[in-house]
Design an enzyme around this catalytic site. Structure first.
Site, PDB file in Angstrom:
ATOM      1  N   CYS A  34       0.645  -1.478   0.015  1.00 59.96           N
ATOM      2  CA  CYS A  34      -0.178   0.104   0.020  1.00 59.96           C
ATOM      3  C   CYS A  34       0.660   1.266   0.081  1.00 59.96           C
ATOM      4  CB  CYS A  34      -0.913   0.086   1.261  1.00 59.96           C
ATOM      5  SG  CYS A  34      -2.410  -1.140   1.261  1.00 59.96           S
ATOM      6  N   ASP A  36       2.830   2.238   2.694  1.00 58.95           N
ATOM      7  CA  ASP A  36       3.335   2.966   3.930  1.00 58.95           C
ATOM      8  C   ASP A  36       3.730   1.857   4.794  1.00 58.95           C
ATOM      9  OD1 ASP A  36       1.793   5.731   3.286  1.00 58.95           O
ATOM     10  OD2 ASP A  36       0.340   4.313   3.184  1.00 58.95           O
ATOM     11  N   CYS A  61       5.051   8.305   2.219  1.00 52.57           N
ATOM     12  CA  CYS A  61       4.978   9.565   1.536  1.00 52.57           C
ATOM     13  C   CYS A  61       5.232  10.616   2.837  1.00 52.57           C
ATOM     14  CB  CYS A  61       3.583   9.999   0.939  1.00 52.57           C
ATOM     15  SG  CYS A  61       2.136   9.708   2.286  1.00 52.57           S
ATOM     16  N   CYS A 105      -2.743   8.109   6.871  1.00 55.06           N
ATOM     17  CA  CYS A 105      -1.584   8.097   7.600  1.00 55.06           C
ATOM     18  C   CYS A 105      -1.722   8.420   8.711  1.00 55.06           C
ATOM     19  CB  CYS A 105      -0.497   9.523   6.682  1.00 55.06           C
ATOM     20  SG  CYS A 105      -0.485   8.944   4.963  1.00 55.06           S
TER      21      CYS A 105
END
Lengths: 145, 396
Positions: A34, A36, A61, A105
């Site tokens: 994915c 992360d 990211c 996130c």
């Protein structure tokens, strides 16, 4: 700009980044597929049940790195009970917001803290409730649904 | 130093293109459909622009339709070929896995209307073979649409060979030449191209102008925009004269300087590829030989593309990535996945796309800053940690 100044600050100057060889608890959440992965290390004072030090490693990211950094700041020096009540929303607010598609996130950062505490509890035979069942990052929440 | 290395996304308008556009705003501002002098002055410029595109594409001016861009041209080409196919009872279309979304999403729409779509697999080289197309053609195939050059990895497809196969099979052939136009020689007759889309802002023209070429007597155009009789009634709306004039000026300039630009830009490209692939566990996506002069596309293991872009930007380098985080979805680029790269590697992609405005010093700057950024992000990455201590296997 995509990100707030706070996000850019924590992305460009991440706090508490790195490995911790003598960690009392290590939690890893997310998956590379994915895009992360967060790994969080905590050092705990057993008597006071306080998180005395935190480190993280993140693959992801800008917002994944920034939320990791902010979450470590928010739990460092805090009692475990307080760290466990850290919500993803609190991390988002502390960063002056995140774009909608980056909210996952912050969920990951919250989950990384819980995963590290769970690991500490497991290693020390401390019982805990199902609130520490950590997200596997494949659920609808993380998929942005 | 600021280095713009995202020319596949869009380019700066050239001096020539800008100079051609400016008088169209306040001198030749008329509506080309008007009979009075200022209107006819605009009509004259529209006609000259059409002739310019026809000359450099090797077709007739009447075969040129101006659109709002590459996406509209792609949409109109596909919907028109499908409409013709449907009338003939043919509802099979051939394309590839790594087309632009303007093609893929239009094909999805056609699928919902009962069309069957074959998307050809992409070899590791990033170049499909004409044989793949030949093998996929059926009696009910109504369209083959294959991009001229890929927008992410820059690989150039064997267009003349595919064109020949389609001509022999009597199947309309469309190519999305948005990345190729102005950068590679195009001759629609010699290459047996029946339909072609291009976009002006990829070769230093303005945004918002596209061209659709359709060979006369082949596929009747179906309107995407209904209204007035502009563009022979096939594309309504008052013509964007400044844009069209600027597009033609840019196309003429790009075609006339194509060889020298390609030589300069490909030399810079090859230097970047040679130096950046020295970074451990990096890979060039798509082969180097059949590649757009300005395209460099690399993957770096153990890192994620968006954080790489942000740090590059901080060092003055403007580039792009096919990582999920840059697309707003959880999936990385469909182009990199089509090449067979695993998700975790595709997340670590970097596209540097150059043009003739880039200088040697700029290339040296990229080469100087990139390795440090990669090391820094890998140092922070738990994936890299696992790769280095053997808990996870290197893929590249």
């Amino acid at each position: 700009m995509l990100y707030s100044e706070k996000v850019m600050d924590h992305f460009q100057n991440p706090r508490n980044v790195g490995k911790m060889d003598d960690a009392d608890g290590v939690g890893e959440v997310g998956n590379a597929k994915c895009g992360d992965i967060m790994r969080m290390y905590i050092k705990v004072d057993h008597d006071t049940q306080t998180i005395t030090d935190v480190k993280f490693n993140t693959f992801g990211c800008g917002s994944a790195i920034a939320t990791s950094s902010m979450a470590t700041e928010m739990i460092k020096g805090k009692p475990i009970s307080e760290a466990l009540s850290l919500s993803n929303q609190a991390v988002v607010e502390a960063l002056d917001g995140l774009p909608a598609h980056k909210i996952h996130c912050s969920v990951l950062a919250e989950q990384a803290v819980k995963a590290a505490v769970k690991d500490y509890y497991d290693k020390n035979n401390i019982s805990y409730g199902k609130e520490l069942q950590v997200c596997d990052h494949d659920c609808a929440h993380c998929a942005g649904e | 130093m600021r280095v713009y290395a995202d020319n596949a996304a869009t380019t700066a308008v050239s001096e020539t293109s800008l100079a051609a556009m400016l008088p169209c705003f306040r001198e030749y501002y008329g509506n080309p459909s008007s009979l009075h002098t200022v209107g006819q002055e605009a009509a004259e410029r529209l006609s000259l622009a059409r002739q310019t595109f026809a000359r450099y594409l090797h077709c007739n001016p009447a075969e040129i339709t101006f659109t709002s861009g590459g996406s509209e041209a792609d949409n109109q080409a596909l919907l028109s070929a499908a409409a013709l196919g449907e009338r003939k009872g043919k509802k099979h279309i051939i394309s590839t896995q790594f087309e632009h979304h303007a093609i893929l999403h239009t094909l999805n729409k056609l699928r919902k209307n009962g069309f069957e779509v074959t998307l050809l697999d992409i070899p590791k080289s990033g170049v499909i073979t004409a044989q793949q197309v030949k093998d996929a053609i059926r009696p009910d195939t109504c369209l083959v649409t294959i991009m001229f050059a890929n927008n992410e990895i820059g690989t150039i497809q064997p267009i003349p060979e595919i064109g020949k196969i389609c001509r022999e099979a009597g199947v309309p052939f469309h190519t999305d030449a948005v990345q190729a136009a102005g950068h590679l020689p195009i001759d629609v007759q010699a290459m047996d191209i029946g339909m072609l889309s291009l976009s002006a802002h990829k070769f230093h023209g303005p945004k918002g102008v596209g061209v659709l070429y359709v060979r006369k007597g082949s596929v009747p155009l179906v309107n995407v925009i209904e209204g007035g009789a502009q563009e022979r009634g096939k594309r309504a709306g008052t013509e964007n004269i400044p844009g069209i004039v600027g597009a033609a000026a840019a196309f003429k300039e790009a075609c006339e300087h194509m060889a020298e630009n390609a030589e300069k830009v490909s030399r810079l490209r090859d230097k970047l590829i040679a130096e950046l692939t020295k970074i451990p566990h990096s890979i060039l996506n798509g082969e180097q030989e059949r590649r757009l002069p300005g395209n460099v596309n690399l993957c770096f293991e153990g890192i994620e593309g968006e954080s790489l872009l942000l740090l590059l930007d901080q060092q003055g380098v403007e580039a792009s990535s096919g990582s999920a985080c840059t697309s707003g979805s959880l999936d990385p680029s469909h182009v990199l996945l089509a090449l067979g790269l695993p998700h975790e590697v595709a997340h670590g992609s970097l596209r540097l796309s150059l043009c003739e405005y880039n200088t040697e010093e700029e290339i040296d700057h990229i080469i100087a800053v990139l390795p440090g950024i990669i090391s820094y992000l890998r140092e922070m990455s738990p994936v890299w940690d696992e790769l280095e201590n053997g808990q996870r296997e290197h893929v590249i």
